[in-house]
Design a protein around this motif. Structure first.
Motif, PDB file in Angstrom:
ATOM      1  N   SER A 129     -46.473  59.130  -3.050  1.00  0.00           N
ATOM      2  CA  SER A 129     -45.931  57.496  -2.609  1.00  0.00           C
ATOM      3  C   SER A 129     -47.102  57.033  -2.266  1.00  0.00           C
ATOM      4  N   ARG A 133     -47.532  53.145  -3.767  1.00  0.00           N
ATOM      5  CA  ARG A 133     -47.064  52.119  -3.413  1.00  0.00           C
ATOM      6  C   ARG A 133     -48.227  51.585  -3.897  1.00  0.00           C
ATOM      7  N   ILE A 136     -46.160  49.756  -7.199  1.00  0.00           N
ATOM      8  CA  ILE A 136     -45.443  48.182  -6.368  1.00  0.00           C
ATOM      9  C   ILE A 136     -46.606  47.016  -5.683  1.00  0.00           C
ATOM     10  N   GLN A 140     -46.288  43.562  -6.733  1.00  0.00           N
ATOM     11  CA  GLN A 140     -45.810  41.872  -6.094  1.00  0.00           C
ATOM     12  C   GLN A 140     -46.751  40.996  -6.294  1.00  0.00           C
TER      13      GLN A 140
ATOM     14  N   GLN B  79     -42.847  47.110   7.656  1.00  0.00           N
ATOM     15  CA  GLN B  79     -42.374  48.036   6.113  1.00  0.00           C
ATOM     16  C   GLN B  79     -41.068  48.184   5.434  1.00  0.00           C
ATOM     17  N   LEU B  96     -38.356  44.634  -5.241  1.00  0.00           N
ATOM     18  CA  LEU B  96     -40.053  44.895  -4.439  1.00  0.00           C
ATOM     19  C   LEU B  96     -40.314  43.436  -4.361  1.00  0.00           C
ATOM     20  N   GLY B  99     -40.234  42.150  -1.261  1.00  0.00           N
ATOM     21  CA  GLY B  99     -41.512  42.224  -0.373  1.00  0.00           C
ATOM     22  C   GLY B  99     -41.125  44.353   0.170  1.00  0.00           C
ATOM     23  N   ALA B 100     -40.561  45.410  -0.949  1.00  0.00           N
ATOM     24  CA  ALA B 100     -39.792  46.060   0.056  1.00  0.00           C
ATOM     25  C   ALA B 100     -41.016  46.876  -0.748  1.00  0.00           C
ATOM     26  N   THR B 101     -41.023  48.213   0.303  1.00  0.00           N
ATOM     27  CA  THR B 101     -41.665  48.871  -0.268  1.00  0.00           C
ATOM     28  C   THR B 101     -41.653  50.112  -0.064  1.00  0.00           C
ATOM     29  N   GLY B 102     -40.174  50.612  -0.387  1.00  0.00           N
ATOM     30  CA  GLY B 102     -39.875  51.660  -0.245  1.00  0.00           C
ATOM     31  C   GLY B 102     -38.039  52.030  -1.342  1.00  0.00           C
ATOM     32  N   ASP B 119     -43.619  57.959   5.791  1.00  0.00           N
ATOM     33  CA  ASP B 119     -44.054  57.885   4.782  1.00  0.00           C
ATOM     34  C   ASP B 119     -44.391  56.405   4.291  1.00  0.00           C
ATOM     35  N   ALA B 120     -43.496  54.994   5.047  1.00  0.00           N
ATOM     36  CA  ALA B 120     -43.890  53.850   4.714  1.00  0.00           C
ATOM     37  C   ALA B 120     -44.144  53.599   6.016  1.00  0.00           C
ATOM     38  N   ASN B 122     -46.849  55.293   7.174  1.00  0.00           N
ATOM     39  CA  ASN B 122     -48.387  55.868   6.442  1.00  0.00           C
ATOM     40  C   ASN B 122     -49.017  54.688   5.126  1.00  0.00           C
ATOM     41  N   GLY B 123     -47.987  54.330   5.001  1.00  0.00           N
ATOM     42  CA  GLY B 123     -48.471  52.549   3.732  1.00  0.00           C
ATOM     43  C   GLY B 123     -48.010  53.844   2.750  1.00  0.00           C
ATOM     44  N   GLY B 124     -47.005  54.413   3.088  1.00  0.00           N
ATOM     45  CA  GLY B 124     -46.325  54.944   1.032  1.00  0.00           C
ATOM     46  C   GLY B 124     -45.923  54.282   0.439  1.00  0.00           C
ATOM     47  N   SER B 125     -45.055  54.684  -0.647  1.00  0.00           N
ATOM     48  CA  SER B 125     -43.818  54.016  -0.704  1.00  0.00           C
ATOM     49  C   SER B 125     -42.519  55.164  -1.271  1.00  0.00           C
ATOM     50  N   PRO B 126     -41.978  56.037  -0.417  1.00  0.00           N
ATOM     51  CA  PRO B 126     -41.292  56.229  -0.798  1.00  0.00           C
ATOM     52  C   PRO B 126     -40.135  55.635  -1.899  1.00  0.00           C
TER      53      PRO B 126
END
Lengths: 211, 211
Positions: A129, A133, A136, A140, B79, B96, B99-102, B119-120, B122-126
DNA sequence: AGCGCAATACCACTTTCGTGGTATTCTCGC
DNA sequence: GCGAGAATACCACGAAAGTGGTATTGCGCT
Protein backbone atom coordinates in the motif's frame (compact mmCIF):
# COMPACT_ATOMS: atom_id res chain seq x y z
CA UNK A 1 -6.72 -24.63 -11.39
CA UNK A 2 -4.20 -23.99 -14.12
CA UNK A 3 -0.52 -24.06 -13.33
CA UNK A 4 1.03 -20.63 -13.53
CA UNK A 5 4.20 -20.48 -15.58
CA UNK A 6 6.70 -18.06 -14.09
CA UNK A 7 10.08 -16.80 -15.23
CA UNK A 8 12.62 -14.97 -13.12
CA UNK A 9 14.94 -12.28 -14.42
CA UNK A 10 17.40 -11.52 -11.67
CA UNK A 11 21.17 -11.10 -11.71
CA UNK A 12 21.82 -11.99 -8.11
CA UNK A 13 22.47 -15.74 -8.12
CA UNK A 14 21.26 -16.44 -4.64
CA UNK A 15 18.05 -14.52 -5.00
CA UNK A 16 17.35 -16.06 -8.39
CA UNK A 17 17.83 -19.57 -7.08
CA UNK A 18 15.76 -18.83 -4.04
CA UNK A 19 12.90 -17.58 -6.17
CA UNK A 20 13.10 -20.53 -8.50
CA UNK A 21 13.02 -22.95 -5.58
CA UNK A 22 10.14 -21.11 -3.99
CA UNK A 23 8.06 -21.20 -7.15
CA UNK A 24 8.71 -24.84 -7.86
CA UNK A 25 8.04 -25.83 -4.27
CA UNK A 26 4.35 -25.18 -4.56
CA UNK A 27 1.89 -26.99 -6.74
CA UNK A 28 0.16 -24.69 -9.16
CA UNK A 29 3.36 -22.84 -9.91
CA UNK A 30 6.25 -23.75 -12.14
CA UNK A 31 9.39 -21.80 -12.84
CA UNK A 32 9.72 -22.16 -16.59
CA UNK A 33 13.06 -20.41 -16.86
CA UNK A 34 15.43 -18.03 -15.15
CA UNK A 35 17.72 -15.46 -16.67
CA UNK A 36 20.60 -13.59 -15.13
CA UNK A 37 20.23 -10.53 -17.30
CA UNK A 38 17.87 -8.66 -19.58
CA UNK A 39 19.60 -9.58 -22.81
CA UNK A 40 19.29 -13.32 -22.18
CA UNK A 41 15.65 -12.90 -21.27
CA UNK A 42 14.87 -10.99 -24.41
CA UNK A 43 16.24 -13.62 -26.73
CA UNK A 44 15.03 -16.66 -24.83
CA UNK A 45 11.81 -15.75 -23.10
CA UNK A 46 9.67 -16.63 -26.08
CA UNK A 47 10.27 -20.33 -25.45
CA UNK A 48 9.22 -20.10 -21.83
CA UNK A 49 5.67 -19.08 -22.58
CA UNK A 50 5.36 -17.36 -19.27
CA UNK A 51 2.24 -16.08 -17.62
CA UNK A 52 4.14 -14.05 -15.12
CA UNK A 53 7.68 -12.65 -15.07
CA UNK A 54 9.47 -11.48 -11.95
CA UNK A 55 11.93 -8.83 -13.05
CA UNK A 56 14.63 -7.32 -10.93
CA UNK A 57 14.79 -3.63 -11.53
CA UNK A 58 18.57 -3.51 -11.18
CA UNK A 59 20.10 -5.56 -13.90
CA UNK A 60 23.59 -5.24 -15.31
CA UNK A 61 23.46 -3.82 -18.82
CA UNK A 62 19.89 -3.19 -19.90
CA UNK A 63 17.82 -2.16 -16.89
CA UNK A 64 14.84 -4.12 -15.70
CA UNK A 65 12.53 -1.31 -16.66
CA UNK A 66 13.82 -1.16 -20.20
CA UNK A 67 13.74 -4.90 -20.37
CA UNK A 68 10.05 -4.88 -19.51
CA UNK A 69 9.36 -2.14 -22.02
CA UNK A 70 10.91 -4.33 -24.66
CA UNK A 71 9.28 -7.58 -23.59
CA UNK A 72 5.87 -6.04 -23.14
CA UNK A 73 5.80 -5.13 -26.79
CA UNK A 74 6.70 -8.59 -27.89
CA UNK A 75 4.75 -10.54 -25.29
CA UNK A 76 1.96 -8.29 -24.12
CA UNK A 77 0.00 -11.05 -22.41
CA UNK A 78 2.68 -11.82 -19.89
CA UNK A 79 2.31 -10.02 -16.58
CA UNK A 80 5.47 -8.29 -15.40
CA UNK A 81 6.15 -7.82 -11.71
CA UNK A 82 9.07 -5.61 -10.77
CA UNK A 83 11.24 -6.65 -7.83
CA UNK A 84 13.20 -3.96 -6.14
CA UNK A 85 14.49 -2.52 -2.97
CA UNK A 86 14.02 1.01 -4.13
CA UNK A 87 10.75 2.77 -3.71
CA UNK A 88 11.45 6.11 -5.20
CA UNK A 89 8.60 7.49 -7.22
CA UNK A 90 10.53 7.90 -10.43
CA UNK A 91 11.46 4.28 -10.65
CA UNK A 92 7.96 3.14 -9.88
CA UNK A 93 6.47 5.39 -12.44
CA UNK A 94 8.93 4.46 -15.14
CA UNK A 95 8.29 0.78 -14.58
CA UNK A 96 4.55 1.29 -14.81
CA UNK A 97 4.95 3.24 -18.00
CA UNK A 98 7.05 0.43 -19.35
CA UNK A 99 4.19 -1.95 -18.84
CA UNK A 100 4.77 -3.53 -15.45
CA UNK A 101 1.62 -4.45 -13.60
CA UNK A 102 2.98 -5.22 -10.18
CA UNK A 103 5.67 -4.05 -7.84
CA UNK A 104 7.30 -6.11 -5.11
CA UNK A 105 9.85 -4.94 -2.62
CA UNK A 106 12.65 -7.30 -1.74
CA UNK A 107 11.51 -7.50 1.83
CA UNK A 108 8.33 -9.28 0.83
CA UNK A 109 7.89 -12.68 2.52
CA UNK A 110 7.93 -15.78 0.31
CA UNK A 111 4.25 -16.48 0.84
CA UNK A 112 3.36 -13.00 -0.34
CA UNK A 113 5.48 -13.41 -3.41
CA UNK A 114 3.41 -16.38 -4.45
CA UNK A 115 0.25 -14.44 -3.68
CA UNK A 116 1.51 -11.64 -5.85
CA UNK A 117 2.14 -14.00 -8.74
CA UNK A 118 -1.35 -15.43 -8.48
CA UNK A 119 -2.73 -11.97 -8.19
CA UNK A 120 -1.01 -10.73 -11.32
CA UNK A 121 -2.09 -13.84 -13.16
CA UNK A 122 -5.70 -13.20 -12.18
CA UNK A 123 -5.71 -9.65 -13.44
CA UNK A 124 -4.66 -7.84 -10.29
CA UNK A 125 -1.78 -5.51 -9.65
CA UNK A 126 0.05 -6.66 -6.58
CA UNK A 127 1.86 -3.92 -4.73
CA UNK A 128 2.04 -2.91 -1.14
CA UNK A 129 0.00 0.00 0.00
CA UNK A 130 2.95 2.34 0.32
CA UNK A 131 3.78 1.89 -3.29
CA UNK A 132 0.11 2.29 -4.13
CA UNK A 133 0.20 5.55 -2.29
CA UNK A 134 3.06 6.80 -4.38
CA UNK A 135 1.29 5.85 -7.52
CA UNK A 136 -1.87 7.66 -6.64
CA UNK A 137 0.03 10.64 -5.33
CA UNK A 138 1.62 10.86 -8.71
CA UNK A 139 -1.88 10.89 -10.13
CA UNK A 140 -3.12 13.61 -7.92
CA UNK A 141 -0.13 15.70 -8.68
CA UNK A 142 -0.82 15.96 -12.34
CA UNK A 143 -3.42 18.69 -12.42
CA UNK A 144 -2.31 20.61 -9.36
CA UNK A 145 1.29 21.78 -9.33
CA UNK A 146 0.99 23.83 -12.43
CA UNK A 147 2.89 26.84 -11.46
CA UNK A 148 2.80 27.71 -15.13
CA UNK A 149 -0.96 27.92 -15.20
CA UNK A 150 -1.10 30.14 -12.18
CA UNK A 151 0.68 32.84 -14.07
CA UNK A 152 -2.33 33.17 -16.32
CA UNK A 153 -5.30 35.35 -15.55
CA UNK A 154 -8.74 33.80 -15.31
CA UNK A 155 -9.67 35.02 -18.73
CA UNK A 156 -6.47 33.68 -20.18
CA UNK A 157 -7.07 30.29 -18.66
CA UNK A 158 -10.54 30.32 -20.12
CA UNK A 159 -9.14 31.04 -23.53
CA UNK A 160 -6.55 28.35 -23.07
CA UNK A 161 -9.42 25.89 -22.73
CA UNK A 162 -10.68 26.86 -26.13
CA UNK A 163 -7.19 26.67 -27.56
CA UNK A 164 -6.95 23.13 -26.24
CA UNK A 165 -10.19 22.20 -27.93
CA UNK A 166 -8.93 23.44 -31.26
CA UNK A 167 -11.19 26.42 -31.72
CA UNK A 168 -10.15 29.09 -34.15
CA UNK A 169 -9.70 32.65 -33.07
CA UNK A 170 -12.82 33.56 -34.99
CA UNK A 171 -14.88 30.94 -33.21
CA UNK A 172 -13.62 31.95 -29.79
CA UNK A 173 -14.43 35.57 -30.56
CA UNK A 174 -17.98 34.57 -31.40
CA UNK A 175 -18.43 32.41 -28.33
CA UNK A 176 -16.93 34.91 -25.94
CA UNK A 177 -18.55 37.97 -27.52
CA UNK A 178 -15.27 39.75 -27.97
CA UNK A 179 -13.40 40.79 -31.07
CA UNK A 180 -10.99 38.51 -32.80
CA UNK A 181 -8.25 41.02 -32.09
CA UNK A 182 -8.80 40.64 -28.40
CA UNK A 183 -8.61 36.90 -28.69
CA UNK A 184 -5.40 37.32 -30.57
CA UNK A 185 -4.09 39.62 -27.86
CA UNK A 186 -4.98 37.25 -25.05
CA UNK A 187 -3.31 34.39 -26.80
CA UNK A 188 -0.27 36.49 -27.47
CA UNK A 189 -0.08 37.24 -23.76
CA UNK A 190 -0.50 33.58 -22.92
CA UNK A 191 2.36 32.66 -25.19
CA UNK A 192 4.50 35.33 -23.62
CA UNK A 193 3.83 34.12 -20.11
CA UNK A 194 4.47 30.53 -21.05
CA UNK A 195 7.41 31.49 -23.20
CA UNK A 196 6.24 29.63 -26.26
CA UNK A 197 5.16 30.67 -29.70
CA UNK A 198 2.59 28.25 -30.94
CA UNK A 199 -0.65 26.72 -29.85
CA UNK A 200 0.73 23.22 -29.54
CA UNK A 201 3.72 24.34 -27.49
CA UNK A 202 1.46 26.29 -25.18
CA UNK A 203 -0.75 23.28 -24.59
CA UNK A 204 2.19 21.00 -24.02
CA UNK A 205 3.61 23.40 -21.50
CA UNK A 206 0.35 24.15 -19.76
CA UNK A 207 -0.71 20.55 -19.47
CA UNK A 208 2.73 19.12 -19.06
CA UNK A 209 1.67 15.65 -18.07
CA UNK A 210 3.57 13.48 -20.47
CA UNK A 211 6.97 13.14 -18.89
CA UNK B 1 0.65 3.00 19.69
CA UNK B 2 -1.56 5.95 19.13
CA UNK B 3 -5.31 5.48 18.87
CA UNK B 4 -6.60 6.12 15.38
CA UNK B 5 -9.58 8.42 15.22
CA UNK B 6 -11.98 7.36 12.51
CA UNK B 7 -15.19 8.86 11.16
CA UNK B 8 -17.74 7.14 8.96
CA UNK B 9 -19.77 8.86 6.27
CA UNK B 10 -22.37 6.40 5.09
CA UNK B 11 -26.08 6.78 4.43
CA UNK B 12 -27.06 3.18 4.91
CA UNK B 13 -27.98 2.90 8.61
CA UNK B 14 -27.07 -0.72 9.05
CA UNK B 15 -23.70 -0.43 7.38
CA UNK B 16 -22.87 2.72 9.28
CA UNK B 17 -23.68 1.15 12.63
CA UNK B 18 -21.80 -1.97 11.71
CA UNK B 19 -18.70 0.03 10.88
CA UNK B 20 -18.96 2.09 14.02
CA UNK B 21 -19.25 -1.03 16.15
CA UNK B 22 -16.38 -2.66 14.33
CA UNK B 23 -14.08 0.29 14.86
CA UNK B 24 -14.94 0.71 18.53
CA UNK B 25 -14.62 -2.98 19.20
CA UNK B 26 -10.89 -2.92 18.82
CA UNK B 27 -8.40 -1.12 21.00
CA UNK B 28 -6.32 1.34 19.07
CA UNK B 29 -9.33 2.53 17.07
CA UNK B 30 -12.10 4.87 17.99
CA UNK B 31 -15.02 5.99 15.93
CA UNK B 32 -15.11 9.70 16.62
CA UNK B 33 -18.28 10.39 14.70
CA UNK B 34 -20.60 9.10 12.02
CA UNK B 35 -22.58 11.02 9.45
CA UNK B 36 -25.46 9.90 7.26
CA UNK B 37 -24.69 12.30 4.44
CA UNK B 38 -22.04 14.53 2.96
CA UNK B 39 -23.60 17.78 4.08
CA UNK B 40 -23.60 16.81 7.75
CA UNK B 41 -20.03 15.65 7.49
CA UNK B 42 -18.88 18.88 5.93
CA UNK B 43 -20.27 21.05 8.70
CA UNK B 44 -19.41 18.78 11.60
CA UNK B 45 -16.26 16.90 10.75
CA UNK B 46 -14.00 19.62 12.03
CA UNK B 47 -14.90 18.71 15.60
CA UNK B 48 -14.10 15.05 15.11
CA UNK B 49 -10.43 15.61 14.39
CA UNK B 50 -10.25 12.43 12.40
CA UNK B 51 -7.16 10.68 11.16
CA UNK B 52 -9.10 8.54 8.76
CA UNK B 53 -12.52 8.89 7.14
CA UNK B 54 -14.44 6.05 5.57
CA UNK B 55 -16.63 7.58 2.90
CA UNK B 56 -19.37 5.84 1.02
CA UNK B 57 -19.22 6.76 -2.60
CA UNK B 58 -22.99 6.72 -2.99
CA UNK B 59 -24.45 9.36 -0.79
CA UNK B 60 -27.80 11.07 -1.19
CA UNK B 61 -27.31 14.67 -2.26
CA UNK B 62 -23.64 15.49 -2.56
CA UNK B 63 -21.74 12.44 -3.73
CA UNK B 64 -18.99 10.83 -1.71
CA UNK B 65 -16.44 11.86 -4.28
CA UNK B 66 -17.46 15.49 -4.17
CA UNK B 67 -17.63 15.31 -0.43
CA UNK B 68 -14.01 14.18 -0.31
CA UNK B 69 -12.95 16.85 -2.74
CA UNK B 70 -14.45 19.40 -0.41
CA UNK B 71 -13.14 17.93 2.81
CA UNK B 72 -9.65 17.36 1.46
CA UNK B 73 -9.27 21.07 0.90
CA UNK B 74 -10.33 21.91 4.41
CA UNK B 75 -8.71 19.00 6.21
CA UNK B 76 -5.86 17.81 4.04
CA UNK B 77 -4.25 15.71 6.75
CA UNK B 78 -7.15 13.35 7.11
CA UNK B 79 -6.90 10.20 5.03
CA UNK B 80 -9.99 9.44 2.99
CA UNK B 81 -10.89 5.89 2.12
CA UNK B 82 -13.70 5.38 -0.34
CA UNK B 83 -16.14 2.54 0.28
CA UNK B 84 -18.05 1.27 -2.68
CA UNK B 85 -19.47 -1.67 -4.49
CA UNK B 86 -18.63 -0.26 -7.88
CA UNK B 87 -15.27 -0.76 -9.43
CA UNK B 88 -15.63 1.06 -12.69
CA UNK B 89 -12.56 2.98 -13.68
CA UNK B 90 -14.25 6.33 -13.94
CA UNK B 91 -15.40 6.31 -10.36
CA UNK B 92 -12.05 5.19 -9.07
CA UNK B 93 -10.25 7.83 -10.99
CA UNK B 94 -12.57 10.60 -9.95
CA UNK B 95 -12.22 9.67 -6.32
CA UNK B 96 -8.45 9.65 -6.57
CA UNK B 97 -8.51 13.03 -8.24
CA UNK B 98 -10.69 14.27 -5.43
CA UNK B 99 -8.02 13.32 -2.94
CA UNK B 100 -8.97 9.87 -1.69
CA UNK B 101 -6.03 7.71 -0.75
CA UNK B 102 -7.69 4.34 -0.40
CA UNK B 103 -10.41 2.35 -1.96
CA UNK B 104 -12.40 -0.43 -0.27
CA UNK B 105 -15.02 -2.58 -1.85
CA UNK B 106 -18.04 -3.46 0.24
CA UNK B 107 -17.19 -7.11 0.16
CA UNK B 108 -14.06 -6.52 2.24
CA UNK B 109 -14.00 -8.53 5.47
CA UNK B 110 -14.10 -6.63 8.78
CA UNK B 111 -10.54 -7.51 9.66
CA UNK B 112 -9.29 -6.08 6.37
CA UNK B 113 -11.22 -2.92 6.93
CA UNK B 114 -9.29 -2.30 10.13
CA UNK B 115 -6.07 -3.14 8.33
CA UNK B 116 -6.95 -0.62 5.66
CA UNK B 117 -7.56 2.06 8.25
CA UNK B 118 -4.20 1.40 9.86
CA UNK B 119 -2.60 1.34 6.49
CA UNK B 120 -4.01 4.69 5.44
CA UNK B 121 -3.02 6.14 8.78
CA UNK B 122 0.54 4.96 8.28
CA UNK B 123 0.88 6.53 4.89
CA UNK B 124 -0.24 3.66 2.70
CA UNK B 125 -2.98 3.45 0.13
CA UNK B 126 -5.10 0.44 0.86
CA UNK B 127 -6.82 -1.02 -2.15
CA UNK B 128 -7.17 -4.48 -3.52
CA UNK B 129 -5.01 -5.49 -6.38
CA UNK B 130 -7.80 -5.38 -8.93
CA UNK B 131 -8.42 -1.79 -8.18
CA UNK B 132 -4.68 -1.18 -8.27
CA UNK B 133 -4.67 -2.71 -11.71
CA UNK B 134 -7.29 -0.33 -12.92
CA UNK B 135 -5.38 2.59 -11.58
CA UNK B 136 -2.20 1.63 -13.29
CA UNK B 137 -3.99 0.69 -16.48
CA UNK B 138 -5.33 4.17 -16.51
CA UNK B 139 -1.72 5.27 -16.36
CA UNK B 140 -0.62 3.11 -19.18
CA UNK B 141 -3.65 3.88 -21.25
CA UNK B 142 -2.28 6.86 -22.98
CA UNK B 143 -0.85 5.17 -26.00
CA UNK B 144 -2.83 1.94 -26.22
CA UNK B 145 -6.48 1.69 -27.21
CA UNK B 146 -6.33 3.96 -30.17
CA UNK B 147 -8.32 2.49 -32.96
CA UNK B 148 -7.98 5.81 -34.73
CA UNK B 149 -4.23 5.56 -34.76
CA UNK B 150 -4.28 2.23 -36.50
CA UNK B 151 -5.63 3.84 -39.60
CA UNK B 152 -2.39 5.72 -39.99
CA UNK B 153 0.66 4.37 -41.73
CA UNK B 154 3.91 4.06 -39.82
CA UNK B 155 5.29 7.18 -41.41
CA UNK B 156 2.15 9.08 -40.63
CA UNK B 157 2.26 8.06 -37.00
CA UNK B 158 5.84 9.18 -36.87
CA UNK B 159 4.89 12.55 -38.20
CA UNK B 160 2.02 12.74 -35.77
CA UNK B 161 4.58 12.53 -33.00
CA UNK B 162 6.27 15.62 -34.30
CA UNK B 163 2.95 17.34 -34.69
CA UNK B 164 2.25 16.60 -31.05
CA UNK B 165 5.54 18.12 -30.02
CA UNK B 166 4.72 21.31 -31.83
CA UNK B 167 7.29 21.13 -34.59
CA UNK B 168 6.75 23.19 -37.69
CA UNK B 169 6.57 21.62 -41.09
CA UNK B 170 9.92 23.10 -41.92
CA UNK B 171 11.53 21.58 -38.85
CA UNK B 172 10.06 18.17 -39.50
CA UNK B 173 11.27 18.30 -43.06
CA UNK B 174 14.77 18.97 -41.82
CA UNK B 175 14.68 16.25 -39.20
CA UNK B 176 13.21 13.64 -41.50
CA UNK B 177 15.27 14.60 -44.54
CA UNK B 178 12.24 15.05 -46.76
CA UNK B 179 10.80 18.12 -48.40
CA UNK B 180 8.36 20.36 -46.67
CA UNK B 181 5.85 19.51 -49.33
CA UNK B 182 5.97 15.87 -48.38
CA UNK B 183 5.46 16.76 -44.76
CA UNK B 184 2.51 18.82 -45.81
CA UNK B 185 1.16 15.94 -47.81
CA UNK B 186 1.51 13.44 -44.99
CA UNK B 187 -0.23 15.75 -42.60
CA UNK B 188 -2.96 16.35 -45.08
CA UNK B 189 -3.47 12.59 -45.32
CA UNK B 190 -3.48 12.30 -41.54
CA UNK B 191 -6.16 14.92 -41.27
CA UNK B 192 -8.20 13.17 -43.90
CA UNK B 193 -8.01 9.84 -42.14
CA UNK B 194 -8.88 11.35 -38.81
CA UNK B 195 -11.50 13.60 -40.38
CA UNK B 196 -10.21 16.77 -38.85
CA UNK B 197 -8.68 19.91 -40.24
CA UNK B 198 -6.23 21.29 -37.77
CA UNK B 199 -3.30 20.15 -35.75
CA UNK B 200 -5.00 20.53 -32.42
CA UNK B 201 -8.07 18.59 -33.54
CA UNK B 202 -5.90 15.82 -34.88
CA UNK B 203 -4.04 15.52 -31.61
CA UNK B 204 -7.21 15.56 -29.58
CA UNK B 205 -8.64 12.85 -31.74
CA UNK B 206 -5.53 10.74 -31.87
CA UNK B 207 -4.80 10.91 -28.19
CA UNK B 208 -8.38 11.02 -27.02
CA UNK B 209 -7.61 10.14 -23.44
CA UNK B 210 -8.44 13.21 -21.45
CA UNK B 211 -12.05 12.82 -22.57
C1' DA C 1 -6.69 60.65 -6.73
C1' DG C 2 -3.59 57.79 -8.89
C1' DC C 3 -1.31 53.39 -10.10
C1' DG C 4 -1.40 48.87 -12.00
C1' DC C 5 -3.49 45.23 -14.14
C1' DA C 6 -6.86 42.87 -16.85
C1' DA C 7 -9.79 43.10 -20.59
C1' DT C 8 -11.11 45.15 -24.51
C1' DA C 9 -10.14 46.85 -29.47
C1' DC C 10 -7.76 47.98 -33.95
C1' DC C 11 -3.98 47.88 -37.45
C1' DA C 12 -0.21 46.22 -40.46
C1' DC C 13 2.73 42.75 -41.54
C1' DT C 14 5.04 37.97 -41.87
C1' DT C 15 4.96 33.19 -41.32
C1' DT C 16 2.79 28.96 -41.05
C1' DC C 17 -0.93 26.03 -42.07
C1' DG C 18 -4.49 23.78 -44.71
C1' DT C 19 -6.53 22.65 -49.46
C1' DG C 20 -6.48 20.86 -53.98
C1' DG C 21 -4.21 19.53 -57.60
C1' DT C 22 -0.48 16.26 -60.31
C1' DA C 23 3.40 13.04 -60.66
C1' DT C 24 7.20 9.55 -59.78
C1' DT C 25 9.19 5.67 -57.44
C1' DC C 26 9.09 1.53 -54.67
C1' DT C 27 7.29 -2.36 -52.42
C1' DC C 28 4.03 -5.81 -51.37
C1' DG C 29 0.59 -9.04 -52.44
C1' DC C 30 -2.22 -11.44 -55.79
C1' DG D 1 3.55 -8.49 -64.02
C1' DC D 2 0.04 -5.43 -62.41
C1' DG D 3 -2.48 -2.75 -59.23
C1' DA D 4 -2.81 -0.75 -54.52
C1' DG D 5 -0.89 1.78 -51.25
C1' DA D 6 2.89 4.39 -49.25
C1' DA D 7 6.38 7.73 -49.60
C1' DT D 8 8.34 11.12 -52.05
C1' DA D 9 8.09 15.86 -54.52
C1' DC D 10 6.29 20.37 -56.48
C1' DC D 11 2.99 24.26 -57.16
C1' DA D 12 -0.46 27.89 -56.13
C1' DC D 13 -3.84 29.98 -53.38
C1' DG D 14 -6.42 31.42 -49.37
C1' DA D 15 -7.09 31.03 -44.49
C1' DA D 16 -5.33 31.04 -40.00
C1' DA D 17 -1.93 32.01 -36.75
C1' DG D 18 1.68 34.74 -34.74
C1' DT D 19 4.30 39.52 -34.05
C1' DG D 20 4.61 44.17 -32.60
C1' DG D 21 2.70 48.17 -32.03
C1' DT D 22 -0.96 51.65 -29.69
C1' DA D 23 -5.11 52.87 -27.07
C1' DT D 24 -9.35 52.87 -24.03
C1' DT D 25 -12.09 51.33 -20.17
C1' DG D 26 -12.91 49.62 -15.65
C1' DC D 27 -11.73 47.67 -11.33
C1' DG D 28 -9.27 47.22 -7.03
C1' DC D 29 -5.72 48.75 -3.95
C1' DT D 30 -3.21 52.33 -1.65
Amino acid sequence: MKTIRVVVIEDHDQTRQMLEALINSRSGYVCAATYANAEDAIVAIGAANAHVALVDIHLPGLSGTKCVARLKKQYPDTQYIMCTSLEDSETIFEALQAGATGYLTKSTEPEKILDAITDAFNGGSPMNSHIARKVITYFQNKPSPNSELNKLSVREQEILQYLAKGYRYKEMAGLLFISIETVRKHIHNIYEKLQVNSRTDALNKAYASTK
